[in-house]
Write an enzyme that holds these catalytic residues in place. Structure first.
Site, PDB file in Angstrom:
ATOM      1  N   CYS A  17      49.753  39.104  -1.463  1.00 35.04           N
ATOM      2  CA  CYS A  17      50.027  37.694  -1.773  1.00 35.04           C
ATOM      3  C   CYS A  17      50.947  37.506  -2.988  1.00 35.04           C
ATOM      4  O   CYS A  17      51.836  36.647  -2.965  1.00 35.04           O
ATOM      5  CB  CYS A  17      48.712  36.947  -1.965  1.00 35.04           C
ATOM      6  SG  CYS A  17      47.524  37.812  -2.989  1.00 35.04           S
TER       7      CYS A  17
ATOM      8  N   ARG B 106      44.388  38.242 -13.748  1.00 31.20           N
ATOM      9  CA  ARG B 106      43.557  37.236 -13.068  1.00 31.20           C
ATOM     10  C   ARG B 106      43.302  36.095 -14.059  1.00 31.20           C
ATOM     11  O   ARG B 106      42.943  36.343 -15.211  1.00 31.20           O
ATOM     12  CB  ARG B 106      42.224  37.866 -12.654  1.00 31.20           C
ATOM     13  CG  ARG B 106      41.363  36.969 -11.797  1.00 31.20           C
ATOM     14  CD  ARG B 106      41.869  36.819 -10.390  1.00 31.20           C
ATOM     15  NE  ARG B 106      41.887  38.092  -9.684  1.00 31.20           N
ATOM     16  CZ  ARG B 106      42.481  38.262  -8.504  1.00 31.20           C
ATOM     17  NH1 ARG B 106      43.073  37.257  -7.891  1.00 31.20           N
ATOM     18  NH2 ARG B 106      42.482  39.438  -7.927  1.00 31.20           N
TER      19      ARG B 106
ATOM     20  N   HIS C  27      48.930  31.403  -6.934  1.00 28.20           N
ATOM     21  CA  HIS C  27      49.350  32.428  -7.897  1.00 28.20           C
ATOM     22  C   HIS C  27      50.678  32.005  -8.535  1.00 28.20           C
ATOM     23  O   HIS C  27      51.490  31.322  -7.906  1.00 28.20           O
ATOM     24  CB  HIS C  27      49.619  33.763  -7.184  1.00 28.20           C
ATOM     25  CG  HIS C  27      48.401  34.493  -6.696  1.00 28.20           C
ATOM     26  ND1 HIS C  27      47.111  34.068  -6.902  1.00 28.20           N
ATOM     27  CD2 HIS C  27      48.298  35.680  -6.020  1.00 28.20           C
ATOM     28  CE1 HIS C  27      46.266  34.943  -6.359  1.00 28.20           C
ATOM     29  NE2 HIS C  27      46.968  35.927  -5.814  1.00 28.20           N
TER      30      HIS C  27
HETATM   31  N1  LIG Z   1      42.269  35.636  -0.618  1.00 31.05           N
HETATM   32  C1  LIG Z   1      43.590  35.788  -0.609  1.00 31.05           C
HETATM   33  O1  LIG Z   1      44.347  35.055  -1.266  1.00 31.05           O
HETATM   34  C2  LIG Z   1      44.214  36.873   0.216  1.00 31.05           C
HETATM   35  C3  LIG Z   1      45.605  36.938   0.289  1.00 31.05           C
HETATM   36  C4  LIG Z   1      46.195  37.953   1.059  1.00 31.05           C
HETATM   37  C5  LIG Z   1      45.399  38.850   1.716  1.00 31.05           C
HETATM   38  N2  LIG Z   1      44.040  38.761   1.614  1.00 31.05           N
HETATM   39  C6  LIG Z   1      43.240  39.751   2.351  1.00 31.05           C
HETATM   40  O2  LIG Z   1      42.515  39.085   3.366  1.00 31.05           O
HETATM   41  C7  LIG Z   1      41.255  39.718   3.568  1.00 31.05           C
HETATM   42  C8  LIG Z   1      40.131  38.704   3.424  1.00 31.05           C
HETATM   43  O3  LIG Z   1      40.193  38.082   2.176  1.00 31.05           O
HETATM   44  P1  LIG Z   1      39.352  36.777   1.808  1.00 31.05           P
HETATM   45  O4  LIG Z   1      39.854  36.374   0.486  1.00 31.05           O
HETATM   46  O5  LIG Z   1      39.357  35.786   2.924  1.00 31.05           O
HETATM   47  O6  LIG Z   1      37.863  37.389   1.651  1.00 31.05           O
HETATM   48  P2  LIG Z   1      36.449  36.672   1.833  1.00 31.05           P
HETATM   49  O7  LIG Z   1      36.506  35.253   1.449  1.00 31.05           O
HETATM   50  O8  LIG Z   1      35.502  37.567   1.111  1.00 31.05           O
HETATM   51  O9  LIG Z   1      36.184  36.769   3.416  1.00 31.05           O
HETATM   52  C9  LIG Z   1      35.925  37.986   4.061  1.00 31.05           C
HETATM   53  C10 LIG Z   1      35.757  37.748   5.550  1.00 31.05           C
HETATM   54  O10 LIG Z   1      35.559  39.009   6.178  1.00 31.05           O
HETATM   55  C11 LIG Z   1      34.352  38.974   6.929  1.00 31.05           C
HETATM   56  N3  LIG Z   1      33.677  40.262   6.942  1.00 31.05           N
HETATM   57  C12 LIG Z   1      33.212  40.960   5.885  1.00 31.05           C
HETATM   58  N4  LIG Z   1      32.585  42.086   6.308  1.00 31.05           N
HETATM   59  C13 LIG Z   1      32.664  42.079   7.656  1.00 31.05           C
HETATM   60  C14 LIG Z   1      32.193  42.949   8.683  1.00 31.05           C
HETATM   61  N5  LIG Z   1      31.520  44.063   8.394  1.00 31.05           N
HETATM   62  N6  LIG Z   1      32.464  42.627   9.972  1.00 31.05           N
HETATM   63  C15 LIG Z   1      33.136  41.510  10.288  1.00 31.05           C
HETATM   64  N7  LIG Z   1      33.597  40.635   9.357  1.00 31.05           N
HETATM   65  C16 LIG Z   1      33.368  40.916   8.055  1.00 31.05           C
HETATM   66  C17 LIG Z   1      33.498  37.959   6.225  1.00 31.05           C
HETATM   67  O11 LIG Z   1      32.482  37.510   7.119  1.00 31.05           O
HETATM   68  P3  LIG Z   1      31.053  36.990   6.576  1.00 31.05           P
HETATM   69  O12 LIG Z   1      31.282  35.600   6.065  1.00 31.05           O
HETATM   70  O13 LIG Z   1      30.218  37.054   7.793  1.00 31.05           O
HETATM   71  O14 LIG Z   1      30.632  37.939   5.494  1.00 31.05           O
HETATM   72  C18 LIG Z   1      34.536  36.897   5.912  1.00 31.05           C
HETATM   73  O15 LIG Z   1      34.804  36.120   7.049  1.00 31.05           O
HETATM   74  C19 LIG Z   1      41.223  40.885   2.561  1.00 31.05           C
HETATM   75  O16 LIG Z   1      41.698  42.045   3.188  1.00 31.05           O
HETATM   76  C20 LIG Z   1      42.199  40.441   1.494  1.00 31.05           C
HETATM   77  O17 LIG Z   1      42.762  41.527   0.801  1.00 31.05           O
HETATM   78  C21 LIG Z   1      43.429  37.807   0.889  1.00 31.05           C
END
Ligand SMILES: NC(=O)c1ccc[n+]([C@@H]2O[C@H](COP(=O)([O-])OP(=O)(O)OC[C@H]3O[C@@H](n4cnc5c(N)ncnc54)[C@H](OP(=O)(O)O)[C@@H]3O)[C@@H](O)[C@H]2O)c1
Length: 353
Positions: free
Chosen positions: A130, A236, A243
Site C-alpha cells: 500500500c 506508523r 497513508h
Molecule cells: N489493511 C491495508 O491497508 C492493506 C493494504 C494492502 C494489503 N493488505 C493486505 O491484505 C490482507 C488483509 O489485510 P486486512 O487489513 O484486511 O486484515 P484484517 O482486517 O485483519 O482481515 C483479515 C481477513 O482475513 C480473514 N482470515 C484470517 N485468517 C483466516 C483463515 N485462517 N481463513 C480464512 N480467512 C482468514 C479474516 O477473517 P475473520 O474475520 O474470520 O478472522 C479477515 O476477513 C493482508 O495480507 C494485508 O497485508 C492490507
C-alpha cells in the site's frame, strides 16, 4: 470468463475485504454471483452488497469451483495455501498479500502504470504494497518525464494498514488514556495513541524492515525500472485511514517545480493540492475514502542535483488495496472482451475461407 463473473472475496470480513465489497458496488462491477469467504470464526456472519444480505462461508479448498475472480485479502499464509488451488480451479486470483508480489511468474500491477502486465498472468495477479502504491501514483509520472534514479522517503502509515484489530487498538487506547487509564497493547509492541512508531513489519538483518524494502523491490517491478533505488523509513502514526509519504527524489534530467506540477496535474488517479500560501496540501484526514491520491509540498530538493521533494497521501485501503484490486478485475474483463473479439474475428476469417 463470464462478463458477469462469479466473484469470491476471500477475507471478506477484514478491513480490506469490507472495502472490496463497497468498491465493487460503487464502481458497478458486473458481479454475476458473489461468494464471501473468511475463517471459521465468521461463518454465518451477514454482509450487505447492493442492498442484499450475503452469508459468510468458511474458506475451504473446494470453495473455488465455478468462481471466475478471487479477490484475496486474508494474509500471506492463506494466499500461499489457497491462491494456487483457486487458480488451478480456473479462478483468476487478485492477491493483496505480499506472498506472490516478487514471483517472476506473477504480474504486480497498478493499472495506471502497468495495466498491460495483466495480460501475461497465469492465474494469479499481485496487488502492490500500500505505501508503494500511494508513492508510485506520484513518482511514476515524474519518472516518465524526468527519469527517477533514487528516492529517500519516510512514510506516515495509518493503523488501518495493519487491519481491523489495529483500528480497534487506536480507538481503545485513546479512550483509555482520556479516562486516565493505562493504555492496553495487543497489536503493536508500543502504545500507538499519541505516539509514532518507527517500525512497520519485521526487521531484516541490514536494519531495514520488510515494508521499507518493498518500495525498491516492488517499485522496480511495477515501473520496469531495474536500477531504481529507494531508502525508506516506515513509520506508523495514530491516523485511522490514509497513508502519507514524504519523498525526496533524484532524477536523470533537470526538473523544475513548474514542470513537475504540469506533469502531476495530468496524472491519472492523482490530484494536485499544492498551495502552501493558503495552507493547502494533501491531508490523510480528507483523503480517507477517496479513490484519488494527492500530491503537494512540491519543491526543489536543496540537498541533491535534479532533486524534487514532495508529499503524497492516499487511502491505502482503497488505492493501496481494494480499489486497485477491483481496477485489476476491470482490466481482466476488458482483456476478456478483447480476446472474445479476436477469436470471433478469427472465426470470421476461417468461415470466409
Ligand atoms: N489493511 C491495508 O491497508 C492493506 C493494504 C494492502 C494489503 N493488505 C493486505 O491484505 C490482507 C488483509 O489485510 P486486512 O487489513 O484486511 O486484515 P484484517 O482486517 O485483519 O482481515 C483479515 C481477513 O482475513 C480473514 N482470515 C484470517 N485468517 C483466516 C483463515 N485462517 N481463513 C480464512 N480467512 C482468514 C479474516 O477473517 P475473520 O474475520 O474470520 O478472522 C479477515 O476477513 C493482508 O495480507 C494485508 O497485508 C492490507
Amino acid at each position: 470468463m463470464n462478463q458477469k463473473p462469479h466473484v469470491a472475496v476471500v477475507g471478506a470480513t477484514g478491513a480490506v475485504g469490507i472495502e472490496m465489497l463497497k468498491t465493487l458496488e460503487k464502481r458497478n462491477f458486473p458481479v454475476g454471483k458473489l461468494t464471501l469467504l473468511a475463517s471459521a470464526r465468521s461463518v454465518g456472519k451477514k454482509l450487505k452488497f447492493r442492498g442484499e444480505e450475503f452469508t459468510v462461508e468458511e474458506l475451504k479448498k473446494d470453495a473455488f469451483k465455478g468462481v471466475d475472480i478471487g479477490l484475496f485479502s486474508a494474509g500471506g499464509s492463506i494466499s500461499k495455501e489457497f491462491a494456487p488451488v483457486a487458480a488451478q480451479a480456473g479462478c483468476v486470483v487478485v492477491d493483496n498479500s505480499s506472498a506472490f508480489r516478487m514471483d517472476d511468474k506473477v504480474p504486480l500491477v497498478i493499472p495506471e502504470i502497468n495495466a498491460a502486465d495483466v495480460k501475461w498472468h497465469k492465474g494469479i495477479i499481485a496487488n502492490p504494497n500500500c505505501t508503494t502504491a500511494v508513492t508510485l501514483m506520484a513518482l511514476y509520472p515524474l519518472h516518465q518525464a524526468f527519469g527517477v534514479k533514487r528516492i529517500f522517503a519516510s512514510s506516515y502509515q495509518a493503523v488501518s494498514g495493519t487491519g481491523a484489530k489495529a483500528i480497534e487498538e487506536l480507538r481503545r487506547q485513546v479512550d483509555e488514556i482520556v479516562k486516565g487509564k493505562q493504555a492496553s497493547k495487543e497489536v503493536y509492541p508500543h502504545q500507538i495513541a499519541f505516539n509514532v512508531l518507527p517500525h512497520v513489519d519485521s526487521f531484516l538483518p541490514d536494519g531495514y524492515t520488510k515494508e521499507e524494502m518493498k518500495m525498491q523491490n516492488e517499485g522496480r517491478k511495477i515501473m520496469h525500472h531495474p536500477t531504481f533505488r529507494a531508502s525508506v523509513t516506515c513509520v506508523r502514526v495514530p491516523v485511522y485511514r490514509a497513508h502519507s509519504v514524504a519523498v525526496s527524489a533524484e532524477f536523470e534530467k533537470p526538473v523544475t517545480v513548474e514542470a513537475a506540477r504540469e506533469v502531476l496535474r495530468k496524472a491519472p488517479g492523482l490530484q494536485l493540492i499544492d498551495n502552501p500560501g493558503k495552507n493547502e496540501y494533501p491531508l490523510p484526514l480528507y483523503l480517507a475514502e477517496q479513490y484519488d491520491c494527492a500530491v503537494g509540498r512540491i519543491r526543489r530538493d536543496c540537498a541533491m542535483d535534479n532533486g524534487l521533494a514532495f508529499w503524497v497521501s492516499g487511502d491505502q485501503l482503497l488505492k493501496g488495496a481494494a480499489l486497485n484490486a477491483v481496477q485489476i478485475a476491470e482490466e481482466l474483463l476488458e482483456l476478456n472482451v478483447e480476446n472474445m473479439e479476436r477469436s470471433s474475428q478469427k472465426d470470421g476469417l476461417l468461415a470466409a475461407r
